[in-house]
Design a protein around this motif. Sequence first.
Motif, mmCIF file in Angstrom:
data_model
loop_
_atom_site.group_PDB
_atom_site.id
_atom_site.type_symbol
_atom_site.label_atom_id
_atom_site.label_comp_id
_atom_site.label_asym_id
_atom_site.label_seq_id
_atom_site.Cartn_x
_atom_site.Cartn_y
_atom_site.Cartn_z
ATOM 1 N N ILE A 88 5.884 4.908 8.085
ATOM 2 C CA ILE A 88 5.803 4.964 6.631
ATOM 3 C C ILE A 88 4.388 4.558 6.249
ATOM 4 C CG2 ILE A 88 6.619 3.849 4.516
ATOM 5 C CD1 ILE A 88 9.343 3.532 6.026
ATOM 6 N N LEU A 89 3.749 5.346 5.394
ATOM 7 C CA LEU A 89 2.412 4.982 4.922
ATOM 8 C C LEU A 89 2.558 3.888 3.880
ATOM 9 C CD1 LEU A 89 0.558 8.405 4.519
ATOM 10 C CD2 LEU A 89 0.494 6.789 6.432
ATOM 11 N N LEU A 90 2.005 2.741 4.190
ATOM 12 C CA LEU A 90 2.049 1.613 3.267
ATOM 13 C C LEU A 90 0.831 1.737 2.365
ATOM 14 C CD1 LEU A 90 3.667 -0.959 2.638
ATOM 15 C CD2 LEU A 90 2.042 -2.198 4.045
ATOM 16 N N GLY A 91 1.039 2.351 1.219
ATOM 17 C CA GLY A 91 -0.046 2.638 0.286
ATOM 18 C C GLY A 91 -0.239 1.541 -0.737
ATOM 19 N N MET A 92 -1.070 1.856 -1.730
ATOM 20 C CA MET A 92 -1.511 0.865 -2.695
ATOM 21 C C MET A 92 -0.421 0.377 -3.641
ATOM 22 S SD MET A 92 -4.440 0.039 -1.745
ATOM 23 C CE MET A 92 -4.870 -1.045 -3.099
ATOM 24 N N SER A 93 0.673 1.111 -3.815
ATOM 25 C CA SER A 93 1.746 0.590 -4.674
ATOM 26 C C SER A 93 2.303 -0.710 -4.106
ATOM 27 C CB SER A 93 2.860 1.622 -4.865
ATOM 28 O OG SER A 93 3.473 1.939 -3.627
ATOM 29 N N ALA A 94 2.194 -0.903 -2.790
ATOM 30 C CA ALA A 94 2.586 -2.173 -2.166
ATOM 31 C C ALA A 94 1.372 -3.064 -1.941
ATOM 32 C CB ALA A 94 3.296 -1.905 -0.837
ATOM 33 N N LEU A 95 0.280 -2.502 -1.426
ATOM 34 C CA LEU A 95 -0.883 -3.317 -1.049
ATOM 35 C C LEU A 95 -1.572 -3.977 -2.243
ATOM 36 C CD1 LEU A 95 -2.405 -1.075 1.748
ATOM 37 C CD2 LEU A 95 -1.200 -3.265 2.021
ATOM 38 N N LYS A 96 -1.475 -3.365 -3.442
ATOM 39 C CA LYS A 96 -2.107 -4.002 -4.610
ATOM 40 C C LYS A 96 -1.365 -5.270 -5.022
ATOM 41 C CE LYS A 96 0.328 -1.359 -8.151
ATOM 42 N NZ LYS A 96 0.219 -0.268 -9.099
ATOM 43 N N ARG A 97 -0.194 -5.490 -4.444
ATOM 44 C CA ARG A 97 0.600 -6.665 -4.782
ATOM 45 C C ARG A 97 0.393 -7.821 -3.805
ATOM 46 N NH1 ARG A 97 6.237 -3.888 -6.223
ATOM 47 N NH2 ARG A 97 6.852 -6.059 -6.536
#
Length: 172
Positions: free
Chosen positions: A148-157
Amino acid sequence: MTEDDPTNKMAKIFVWLAWLIALGLLMFFFEDVLDKQYNPNAQPEMRLTSQGKAEVTLVQNRHGHYVTNGTINEMPVTFLLDTGATELSIPAHIADNLGLQASGSYRVQTANGSITVYKTLVEQLSLGNIILYNVAAHINPAMQSDQILLGMSALKRVEFRQTGKQLILREQ
């Protein structure tokens, strides 16, 4: 001893069996070594900071990527961290296994061109001892990988910083 001697035939069979067992053991050993090189973060290093914040340290794999195990809705998954991805991008076959529901489609631009993805929401996502709730994601029917690509919707948090070949993630 002749070629047709039963003990000669048995000896040849045992030699072949020994070679097959040795090859099988080598494959088993090297498969484990290669898995660790691809995902050196199967058990990511976790700690609590002096302020009581959860922190996870990841190590680059041999390709220079950060791959780690985690969970989505308490089910085990493998993440590939991708700061270039806007959202958490979940291959459709994994989304099906996780029981994620699609709630509408939209177009996105990927490295492979423009595709249609389906909106979804991940109730709970964990990376080591960091837990995120209600993470925007999309289901990507064009992705065939098992990550799963862990993108910015998670990483910005989370706060993250890279030092050398390590990436340190800390809850905000």
